[in-house]
Enzyme design. Structure first.
Site, PDB file in Angstrom:
ATOM      1  N   SER A  49      -7.745   5.076   1.815  1.00 46.55           N
ATOM      2  CA  SER A  49      -8.008   5.568   0.623  1.00 46.55           C
ATOM      3  C   SER A  49      -9.363   5.221   0.215  1.00 46.55           C
ATOM      4  O   SER A  49     -10.017   6.220  -0.249  1.00 46.55           O
ATOM      5  CB  SER A  49      -6.985   4.946  -0.224  1.00 46.55           C
ATOM      6  OG  SER A  49      -5.717   5.147   0.162  1.00 46.55           O
ATOM      7  N   ASN A  50      -9.713   4.099   0.119  1.00 39.24           N
ATOM      8  CA  ASN A  50     -11.214   3.770   0.001  1.00 39.24           C
ATOM      9  C   ASN A  50     -12.264   4.408   0.773  1.00 39.24           C
ATOM     10  O   ASN A  50     -13.482   4.365   0.430  1.00 39.24           O
ATOM     11  CB  ASN A  50     -11.390   2.070  -0.072  1.00 39.24           C
ATOM     12  CG  ASN A  50     -10.721   1.559  -1.263  1.00 39.24           C
ATOM     13  OD1 ASN A  50     -11.070   1.542  -2.442  1.00 39.24           O
ATOM     14  ND2 ASN A  50      -9.607   1.138  -1.113  1.00 39.24           N
ATOM     15  N   LYS A 173       1.448  -1.821   5.174  1.00 39.31           N
ATOM     16  CA  LYS A 173       0.519  -2.349   4.067  1.00 39.31           C
ATOM     17  C   LYS A 173       1.319  -2.000   2.876  1.00 39.31           C
ATOM     18  O   LYS A 173       1.782  -0.866   2.548  1.00 39.31           O
ATOM     19  CB  LYS A 173      -0.654  -1.741   4.184  1.00 39.31           C
ATOM     20  CG  LYS A 173      -1.757  -1.963   3.025  1.00 39.31           C
ATOM     21  CD  LYS A 173      -2.799  -1.095   3.068  1.00 39.31           C
ATOM     22  CE  LYS A 173      -3.875  -1.318   1.861  1.00 39.31           C
ATOM     23  NZ  LYS A 173      -4.853  -0.440   1.654  1.00 39.31           N
TER      24      LYS A 173
END
Length: 308
Positions: A49-50, A173
């Site tokens: 996502s980052n 995660k």
């Protein structure tokens, strides 16, 4: 035979640098990967996502993985693990991304639950989806739980433990930040069998004390050495000292979100480490300015990082 489990430790979903025209800034990407590796991280998550994975084409996703692997190998960091984010909105596309990840040099894949039709994602359908893709995936498979980016879909511990019985599903995660859920999983599946990773730095030590394998967290983009110092203190049994650093990381996690997330991280990296620009892909917003209480807190962390 069950697939290999990722090694315990600290993983970072690397931000991806762009030029003003939104093409890859290859020198900056390489500089960032190298700084993270030199900071001692166990592994790098590419197209998380980052890393703005949702804004990348299939070819760009493959390029990001292969560039990361090549940079690590050329600089003596062959042992640094690459996990590739491969979530998409259909099983068909996710399978293709898993195959691409293997071709590009990843060791594991990390897959979000589809969320365009959240009402259709029943418990049974979630389990069916992940099992189907894991059956196909040529790489060991990790389930990614991040309700913020999956329309609020939040996998509970029962679902994750059911999925953990699949021979190719080797970890999860938990960006939900739920330590109770993490502990329920680790009490049944230790890290040697199933890699349960906290998804945020603010519960890193709490997760370790509850049996996690470590974390995949955004904040190490700024301060990888500080995370590794805390992890080393935990491994040495120096919990009081580790908790002091954990307090800093918790403050830093919150400050990152409040300061502007991905855009703020890129701006701070550019300012303090001398590579990369502030550009992000729309609809994300670049950091318009770097000031305020939250930025001050992050700059204190960066000063601690540079002192190590």
């Amino acid at each position: 035979m069950p697939a290999a489990v990722p090694p315990s430790g600290i993983y970072v979903p690397a931000v991806l640098f762009f030029k003003e025209n939104e093409d890859f800034d290859v020198p900056a990407i390489k500089s960032h990967v190298l700084r993270l590796a030199q900071g001692g991280v166990t592994g790098i998550v590419v197209q998380g996502s980052n890393g703005e994975a949702q804004h990348l084409s299939h070819d760009e996703r493959k390029e990001a993985i292969s560039l990361t692997r090549k940079t690590l190998d050329e600089n003596g960091f062959q042992n640094v693990v690459i996990i590739a984010g491969c979530g998409a909105q259909s099983a068909r596309e996710t399978k293709k991304l898993c195959a691409d990840a293997k071709d590009a040099g990843a060791a594991f894949v990390l897959v979000l639950t589809p969320s365009v039709w959240p009402g259709d994602m029943t418990r049974e359908n979630i389990i069916r989806y992940h099992r189907e893709v894991a059956d196909y995936s040529p790489l060991p498979y990790m389930v990614y739980n991040f309700p913020t980016v999956t329309a609020g879909i939040d996998l509970d511990s029962d679902i994750i433990l059911t999925l953990s019985e699949h021979p190719n599903i080797v970890g999860t995660k938990l960006s939900c930040g739920n330590v109770g859920k993490l502990h329920r999983i680790t009490s049944v599946k230790p890290p040697s069998e199933f890699c349960t990773l906290a998804g945020v730095s603010e519960v890193l030590l709490q997760g370790l004390l509850s049996g996690s394998a470590g974390a995949i967290a955004a904040l190490p983009n700024l301060v990888p050495k500080l995370h590794m110092k805390m992890y080393a203190l935990y491994q040495a049994g120096k919990i009081v000292e580790a908790m002091k650093i954990q307090a800093q990381l918790g403050q830093g996690d919150w400050a990152t979100r409040r300061a502007g997330g991905v855009g703020a991280m890129k701006a701070l990296i550019s300012k303090h480490f001398g590579y990369g620009e502030i550009y992000v892909r729309r609809p994300l917003m670049a950091a318009a300015q770097l000031n305020g209480t939250y930025v001050d807190k992050l700059e204190e962390l960066i000063a601690s990082e540079k002192a190590l």
